[in-house]
Write a protein that holds these residues in place. Structure first.
Motif, PDB file in Angstrom:
ATOM      1  N   PHE A 177     -17.685   7.993   0.853  1.00 46.12           N
ATOM      2  CA  PHE A 177     -16.397   8.519   0.847  1.00 46.12           C
ATOM      3  C   PHE A 177     -15.669   7.820   1.588  1.00 46.12           C
ATOM      4  O   PHE A 177     -14.399   7.484   1.245  1.00 46.12           O
ATOM      5  CB  PHE A 177     -16.834   9.788   1.886  1.00 46.12           C
ATOM      6  CG  PHE A 177     -15.631  10.486   2.439  1.00 46.12           C
ATOM      7  CD1 PHE A 177     -14.787  11.310   1.715  1.00 46.12           C
ATOM      8  CD2 PHE A 177     -15.309  10.184   3.806  1.00 46.12           C
ATOM      9  CE1 PHE A 177     -13.769  11.985   2.415  1.00 46.12           C
ATOM     10  CE2 PHE A 177     -14.238  10.958   4.380  1.00 46.12           C
ATOM     11  CZ  PHE A 177     -13.500  11.791   3.638  1.00 46.12           C
ATOM     12  N   ALA A 178     -16.010   7.086   2.742  1.00 51.84           N
ATOM     13  CA  ALA A 178     -14.930   6.119   3.765  1.00 51.84           C
ATOM     14  C   ALA A 178     -14.469   5.023   2.773  1.00 51.84           C
ATOM     15  O   ALA A 178     -13.412   4.746   2.796  1.00 51.84           O
ATOM     16  CB  ALA A 178     -15.609   5.912   4.626  1.00 51.84           C
ATOM     17  N   THR A 179     -15.370   4.180   2.191  1.00 48.76           N
ATOM     18  CA  THR A 179     -14.952   3.086   1.451  1.00 48.76           C
ATOM     19  C   THR A 179     -14.227   3.332   0.069  1.00 48.76           C
ATOM     20  O   THR A 179     -13.443   2.648  -0.095  1.00 48.76           O
ATOM     21  CB  THR A 179     -16.397   2.500   0.944  1.00 48.76           C
ATOM     22  OG1 THR A 179     -17.338   2.366   1.881  1.00 48.76           O
ATOM     23  CG2 THR A 179     -16.076   1.342   0.196  1.00 48.76           C
ATOM     24  N   HIS A 180     -14.575   4.451  -0.441  1.00 52.07           N
ATOM     25  CA  HIS A 180     -13.582   4.760  -1.552  1.00 52.07           C
ATOM     26  C   HIS A 180     -12.049   5.190  -1.271  1.00 52.07           C
ATOM     27  O   HIS A 180     -11.215   5.020  -1.935  1.00 52.07           O
ATOM     28  CB  HIS A 180     -14.195   5.968  -2.471  1.00 52.07           C
ATOM     29  CG  HIS A 180     -15.616   5.560  -3.071  1.00 52.07           C
ATOM     30  ND1 HIS A 180     -16.578   6.443  -3.739  1.00 52.07           N
ATOM     31  CD2 HIS A 180     -16.123   4.295  -3.196  1.00 52.07           C
ATOM     32  CE1 HIS A 180     -17.368   5.743  -3.996  1.00 52.07           C
ATOM     33  NE2 HIS A 180     -17.218   4.581  -3.768  1.00 52.07           N
ATOM     34  N   VAL A 193      -8.544   7.625   7.651  1.00 51.96           N
ATOM     35  CA  VAL A 193      -9.972   7.467   7.463  1.00 51.96           C
ATOM     36  C   VAL A 193     -10.756   7.678   8.810  1.00 51.96           C
ATOM     37  O   VAL A 193     -11.834   8.487   8.764  1.00 51.96           O
ATOM     38  CB  VAL A 193     -10.487   6.288   6.714  1.00 51.96           C
ATOM     39  CG1 VAL A 193     -11.853   6.166   6.466  1.00 51.96           C
ATOM     40  CG2 VAL A 193      -9.662   6.188   5.328  1.00 51.96           C
ATOM     41  N   GLN A 194     -10.368   7.207   9.787  1.00 49.67           N
ATOM     42  CA  GLN A 194     -11.003   7.295  11.203  1.00 49.67           C
ATOM     43  C   GLN A 194     -10.986   8.470  11.533  1.00 49.67           C
ATOM     44  O   GLN A 194     -12.089   9.217  12.026  1.00 49.67           O
ATOM     45  CB  GLN A 194     -10.409   6.275  12.135  1.00 49.67           C
ATOM     46  CG  GLN A 194     -11.015   6.386  13.515  1.00 49.67           C
ATOM     47  CD  GLN A 194     -10.063   5.768  14.699  1.00 49.67           C
ATOM     48  OE1 GLN A 194      -8.808   5.195  14.099  1.00 49.67           O
ATOM     49  NE2 GLN A 194     -10.274   5.972  15.930  1.00 49.67           N
ATOM     50  N   GLU A 195      -9.939   9.291  11.545  1.00 54.23           N
ATOM     51  CA  GLU A 195      -9.694  10.633  12.088  1.00 54.23           C
ATOM     52  C   GLU A 195     -10.728  11.505  10.979  1.00 54.23           C
ATOM     53  O   GLU A 195     -11.505  12.589  11.541  1.00 54.23           O
ATOM     54  CB  GLU A 195      -8.424  11.137  11.605  1.00 54.23           C
ATOM     55  CG  GLU A 195      -7.616  10.757  12.886  1.00 54.23           C
ATOM     56  CD  GLU A 195      -5.990  11.126  12.663  1.00 54.23           C
ATOM     57  OE1 GLU A 195      -5.939  12.431  12.072  1.00 54.23           O
ATOM     58  OE2 GLU A 195      -5.172  10.756  13.355  1.00 54.23           O
ATOM     59  N   LEU A 196     -10.704  11.335   9.769  1.00 49.31           N
ATOM     60  CA  LEU A 196     -11.550  12.212   8.974  1.00 49.31           C
ATOM     61  C   LEU A 196     -13.177  12.098   9.011  1.00 49.31           C
ATOM     62  O   LEU A 196     -13.766  13.065   8.951  1.00 49.31           O
ATOM     63  CB  LEU A 196     -11.287  11.830   7.290  1.00 49.31           C
ATOM     64  CG  LEU A 196      -9.810  12.116   6.846  1.00 49.31           C
ATOM     65  CD1 LEU A 196      -9.589  11.557   5.471  1.00 49.31           C
ATOM     66  CD2 LEU A 196      -9.679  13.709   6.870  1.00 49.31           C
ATOM     67  N   LEU A 197     -13.489  10.802   9.506  1.00 43.26           N
ATOM     68  CA  LEU A 197     -14.801  10.613   9.773  1.00 43.26           C
ATOM     69  C   LEU A 197     -15.129  10.959  11.214  1.00 43.26           C
ATOM     70  O   LEU A 197     -16.353  11.323  11.467  1.00 43.26           O
ATOM     71  CB  LEU A 197     -14.985   9.045   9.623  1.00 43.26           C
ATOM     72  CG  LEU A 197     -15.165   8.498   8.221  1.00 43.26           C
ATOM     73  CD1 LEU A 197     -15.342   6.949   8.189  1.00 43.26           C
ATOM     74  CD2 LEU A 197     -16.310   9.014   7.441  1.00 43.26           C
TER      75      LEU A 197
END
Length: 324
Positions: free
Chosen positions: A278-281, A292-296
């Motif tokens: 998810f993060a990489t894509h 991405v940091q916030e979403l993770l």
């Protein structure tokens, strides 16, 4: 008239009582008790009050040198023993500088390509396919998906609210449009099951102690039910109350492992690999790393930076001289 016993509770019972007083999860309770038991047995059942810093250092060094445990496992053992001394025995142990610490290896996370994710998901059916889709499509951790509550799925804003995640933080992550209708049907099934349970007298769901005290009626409401409930009722080992808990995470782990094999994916992939993917894509598609940091739910952007290293692997970062 029988004499009343004035014996104090056994040490592990004191630990268990203290853990429950601080509202730690039952998983933490089992883990801490297991490590404290191992610590005591390692020192030939010597009482912890007669031990201290040297004995703790010896035990932790034994785990690193003789048992070859991972860094996270050694830290887990340390936290359990520190809890025993501070919270139960009332003793602050000094800093243990003589412990041989396990070094945390700098590993690049395993990531699946978009086509590999698609192949994996087609090898899953029903609830497990939906849950695996959330791991990848929303970047959820395994237990975040398993513990998801009905009220935290927001179809109007197309988002999922992850409550009390790692670091005791809440965060918001996207709900994929492609699975919204499937998730709605899942919640409809949860509602029907909840009505049947309520009629049978089992309509309650587990809530953390503080929440149960603040919202005494919440445990019977549909909003607080698990989005992925177990197929069977079970009795809570702490309270003795029979109710419907969430699905076991082991079932999802086993299903994903089997799907990886059937899909012919020759990578060491697991449920957490879907979150890595998810993060990489997202970064691959040009999303900002802070987003991405916030979403993770990462505390530091440095943790999220590991996925930029994934993007630079193989032929992505450099051109092979063979192709020049």
């Amino acid at each position: 008239m029988p004499k009343q016993s004035h014996r104090s509770p056994k040490l592990l019972d004191q630990v268990r009582e203290r853990i429950r007083l601080k509202h730690y999860s039952i998983r933490t309770e089992k883990t801490y008790l297991a490590w404290i038991r191992r610590f005591i047995l390692f020192h030939d059942k010597k009482h912890p009050k007669d031990m201290g810093k040297p004995e703790v250092e010896t035990f932790l060094t034994h785990l690193a040198v003789d048992r070859h445990v991972a860094a996270s496992t050694q830290n887990q053992a340390l936290n359990a023993v520190l809890f025993l001394y501070k919270e139960v025995l009332g003793t602050e142990l000094p800093w243990m500088e003589d412990v041989v610490r396990v070094k945390r290896p700098a590993r690049i996370p395993e990531v699946l390509s978009s086509s590999e994710v698609a192949r994996l998901l087609t090898q899953l059916d029903g609830t497990y396919r939906l849950m695996a889709s959330l791991l990848y499509g929303s970047g959820l951790r395994l237990m975040e998906a398993v513990r998801l509550r009905v009220k935290d799925v927001d179809f109007d804003y197309r988002q999922i609210v992850v409550r009390d995640a790692k670091g005791a933080k809440d965060r918001v992550t996207p709900l994929p449009a492609s699975i919204a209708e499937t998730l709605k049907r899942q919640i409809d099934r949860v509602a029907a099951q909840h009505r049947r349970d309520s009629v049978a007298g089992y309509g309650c769901v587990y809530l953390p102690t503080a929440l149960a005290a603040k919202y005494p009626n919440a445990q019977t409401e549909l909003a607080w039910q698990y989005a992925f409930p177990s197929s069977r009722l079970s009795t809570d080992p702490r309270s003795g109350v029979t109710r419907r808990h969430h699905l076991s995470e082991k079932g999802l782990q086993h299903a994903v492992k089997g799907a990886v094999k059937r899909a012919g994916i020759n990578k060491k992939a697991s449920c957490h690999t879907l979150r890595h993917s998810f993060a990489t894509h997202l970064l691959e598609r040009g999303n900002d790393i802070r987003t991405v940091q916030e979403l993770l739910g990462h505390k530091s952007v440095q943790t999220t930076m590991i996925y930029t290293h994934v993007l630079k692997l193989g032929g992505r970062g450099v051109v092979s001289p063979l192709d020049s």
